[in-house]
Write a protein that holds these residues in place. Sequence first.
Motif, short mmCIF file in Angstrom:
data_model
loop_
_atom_site.label_atom_id
_atom_site.label_comp_id
_atom_site.label_asym_id
_atom_site.label_seq_id
_atom_site.Cartn_x
_atom_site.Cartn_y
_atom_site.Cartn_z
N GLY A 21 0.56 5.10 0.62
CA GLY A 21 0.07 4.22 1.68
C GLY A 21 -1.22 3.48 1.34
O GLY A 21 -1.83 2.86 2.22
N PHE A 22 -1.60 3.53 0.06
CA PHE A 22 -2.93 3.01 -0.28
C PHE A 22 -3.11 1.54 0.07
O PHE A 22 -4.09 1.14 0.69
CB PHE A 22 -3.23 3.22 -1.76
N GLU A 23 -2.13 0.71 -0.34
CA GLU A 23 -2.30 -0.73 -0.16
C GLU A 23 -2.49 -1.08 1.32
O GLU A 23 -3.37 -1.88 1.67
CB GLU A 23 -1.12 -1.49 -0.77
N ALA A 24 -1.71 -0.45 2.17
CA ALA A 24 -1.84 -0.72 3.61
C ALA A 24 -3.22 -0.29 4.11
O ALA A 24 -3.88 -1.00 4.86
CB ALA A 24 -0.75 0.03 4.37
N GLY A 25 -3.67 0.86 3.64
CA GLY A 25 -4.96 1.36 4.08
C GLY A 25 -6.10 0.48 3.60
O GLY A 25 -7.03 0.17 4.36
N PHE A 26 -6.01 0.03 2.35
CA PHE A 26 -7.09 -0.78 1.80
C PHE A 26 -7.11 -2.17 2.46
O PHE A 26 -8.18 -2.70 2.78
CB PHE A 26 -6.94 -0.90 0.28
N SER A 27 -5.92 -2.73 2.67
CA SER A 27 -5.86 -4.02 3.37
C SER A 27 -6.45 -3.89 4.77
O SER A 27 -7.12 -4.80 5.27
CB SER A 27 -4.41 -4.50 3.51
#
Lengths: 433, 433
Positions: free
Chosen positions: B11-17
Amino acid sequence: MPVFLDSRDAGFEAGFSGLLNAKREDAVDVDDTVAAIIADVRARGDAAVIELTQKFDRIALTPDTLAFSPEEIEAECARVPAAERAALELAATRIRAYHESQRPEDKRWFDEYGAELGWRWGPVGAAGLYVPGGLASYPSSVLMNAIPAQVAGVERLVICAPTPDGVVNPLVLLAAKLSGVETVYRIGGAQAVAALAYGTETIAPVDKITGPGNAYVAAAKRRVFGRVGIDMIAGPSEILVIADKDNDPDWIALDLLSQAEHDESAQSLLVTTDEGFGRAVMQAVDARLETLERRAIAGASWRDYGAVVVVRDLAEAARLSDRVAPEHLELCVADPEALLAQINHAGAVFLGHWTPEAIGDYIGGPNHVLPTARSARFSSGLSVLDFMKRTTLARMTPEALAAIGPAAEQLAISESLEAHGLSVRARLERLNR
Amino acid sequence: MPVFLDSRDAGFEAGFSGLLNAKREDAVDVDDTVAAIIADVRARGDAAVIELTQKFDRIALTPDTLAFSPEEIEAECARVPAAERAALELAATRIRAYHESQRPEDKRWFDEYGAELGWRWGPVGAAGLYVPGGLASYPSSVLMNAIPAQVAGVERLVICAPTPDGVVNPLVLLAAKLSGVETVYRIGGAQAVAALAYGTETIAPVDKITGPGNAYVAAAKRRVFGRVGIDMIAGPSEILVIADKDNDPDWIALDLLSQAEHDESAQSLLVTTDEGFGRAVMQAVDARLETLERRAIAGASWRDYGAVVVVRDLAEAARLSDRVAPEHLELCVADPEALLAQINHAGAVFLGHWTPEAIGDYIGGPNHVLPTARSARFSSGLSVLDFMKRTTLARMTPEALAAIGPAAEQLAISESLEAHGLSVRARLERLNR
C-alpha cells in the motif's frame, strides 16, 4: 486625436497623469467560466479537454490526436519557405546566444567559523508554453518562451497551441522544433492551462506555464498559480521613444506605429526636446496611417492612447519616462549612454538611431516578453531564471554551531518557539559533555 | 497517529500519495471582504485605514500617529534585553553577509556584427514589508524580508505591523532599525496592503510588497498583484528529514517538532533507511510532546500530517523527497554531499548532523522565506533578486542592422506586422542610398 503635451504648460501634470492612468484594458470577468472549465478538466481529464476543444475550436480530437504527430510536424515544417526558415533560424541562434549568458552560477563559501554556505540553481522539471491561435499566433513568441527554458535545462518542454477550425500555423511548429519542444498539443483556452497544471490521462502535468493568451487564458493562469509557476500576466504593449530633433520623423513614426499596430489598447508615446520635431512625427504617423495594413488597429491605438510630449531637456524626459516605466524604451539621441544612466525603470532599452524596437521583437537576442502596465518598476522580462530555481545550502560544523547556535536559541526563545531552541540546545549539549 | 510507511509494502504508493496530497489548508474565502476594504482605502485613504484599524485592532490612530515616531522606536528598542539585542545583531550581520553575495552583475558585450547587447539590474524604488501582529509577529521575519531589500539598494523601505489592542513587539522595531527600515506603520490586514499598493495622503505607495500574513493579507496581496509586485503566497511550513540509522533520535525528533510547533497545518516527514531508527524517532517525538510548550499545536500537526517513511536506500529517499519538493530538507547522513547531488527540488537544504533547520530560521544566513506546498519545483526562496529588476539593452550599429535587419523584416511580414518591418526597412533604405 493623440495628446500633444508641453511640460511648460499649466495643464501638463493633469494631462501626463491622464496618460499614465488611462485604463487601456477592460477586464472581462470570465473567472466563473474559467473555474468551471478547470474543475471539469480536473474531474474528467482528456474527455473534458476534447469536448471543450470541439466546442471552442470546432475540431474533433481523440486522445491519440491531442498532440501533433512527429510526421505532421515534419510535413508542416516542410511547408515553410526557405527565406522564412532562415530568418527563424537566425532569430533562434541569436536568442539562444543571448540567453546562454544568463545562466546563473552556483556559489559556495565558508564563513569565519567554518560553516559552509551557498546555493545551487536547477531547472524546473517541466514547462508548458501557451501559444495563442489565430491572428496572434506568433512564431517569435515560441522562440522567446521556449529558448530560455531550453537554455535553463528544462527536461520536458511542451506547447499548447489551439488550431481553431483546424488552421495550423506551420511557423509555430517550426519554431517549436528549433527550440527543443518535445510535444505540441493542439488545444487552447482555460482547458489547456488546466491540462498543463493538473495533467490528464494523456498530458503529463508541468511545473511552470508561460506565454501570452486571451482573457480566459490569463484568468486560468492566475487560478493555477501556486499549483504551478506562471510568468507575468501581460497587458497591452507599450513604447516610449525619447528623441531629440536630429531624427528622421518617419523612422520614429514607424517605431511608434509598430507598437500601435499590435492592439487597439497599445500605447505609443514620444517624448521630445523639440516641439517642431514632435509635430513632424505626428504628421508622419498620419501619413503612414493612410496606407498601413493594420491602420484600423494602429489608428485607434494612436488616437486613443498615443501622445507627443515636449520637454525642456533630456533630464526631464528621463524623469517622465521613469514615471511611465515603459515596456519598451527607445533612446534616439546623440548620447544614448548618458541618457540611459538617468533611466531607472524600463523593460527593454533600445539605444541610438539604428535600433528600432522591432529588432528586439525578433532578432536582437534579448527577450520580447517584457513587463507592461508600469510593472517594469518591480519586474523583469522573461529570462533563463524564470525556468530555474535556487536551493539554498548550509552546513554547520560543531565549531560553527557552538559559535552561532546560542544566538539562534535566544531568538527561538524570544519568538516562543521552544522546539526550535531545543533542536540547537540538544546538539550543543553533546559538544559540552 | 502519524503515518508509518515502508516503501516495500503493497500500500505504499497510496499512502505516500496521500501525504503529498493532504489538504493542509482550508482556504477561507475572504475575497469579497478584502475587495471592499481595498476599494474603501482607495476611495477614502487615511480615513478608511484609521477606521478599519479602530475596528479590527481596537486602537485609535490619527494621520500623525499612523507611523511610530523615531522617539517611540528608540524607547521600544531600549526595552530589548542585551542578550536578545546581541542575538538579533548577529543574525542581521550574517543574513546581510549571505545576501550581499547574491547581488547580480550587469553584463554587456558585442556580437559578431558589432551590435552591443546586455542587461542592467536596478533596485525597485520602494518596498513595503508586512509583519503580522500577535503571536506570529517574528523579528526574524523582519530581518529576512528587509535585509535583502536593503542589500538590493531599495531606496525606501517601510513596514506595516499591526498592534492589536496597542500591543507592540519591541523586537520587531529593533529588527526594523537594524535592517534600514525608514518607517513602521502600526496598521495591518487588507487595509495595510491596500495602503501600500495605492497610497494614502500619509502613506506613499510602494512598488513591491512582501511578508507573511493571514488569509486577509494573502487575499489582498493576490488582488494588488500587478499594480505592485508581491512575493509568494506562503502556505503552512514543512520539513523533510532524510536520516540514516547513525543519528540521535532525539535530535531528529526535535527537528521534526520545530516545524510542527509552527502551525497545526505544518508537515514534518522523516525518510529513513532504518525501520528501527524510524520507530525510535516516533518514540522520541512522543516523549518530547509530553512537555513541549506548544505541544497542542505540534501534537496536532504531527498527528494529522506527520509521517515516518522507511526506504530501501538513500537513492529512493532522494526520489521521494523530490516528489515532496520540501520547503526545508535536512540530510542527516554520513555523506550529505553525495545525497545532495541526487536532490532536485528543495527550498533550503541543511547538510549533516550539525545543521538543525532552526539555524536556517534565524542565523545561518540564507533566507527563511521559502517555497511551500511543493512549489520548490518551480520557485525559490526570497532573495536580493526579488527586490531588483533587469532592463535588457540592445544597440545596433548600421552594420549590425544591415546584417540582421532583413531577417527581422521577414519575420514581421510572416506575422503580418507591417509597421514592424517598415521600421527596419526605412533604416536599411538609408544605408542603401
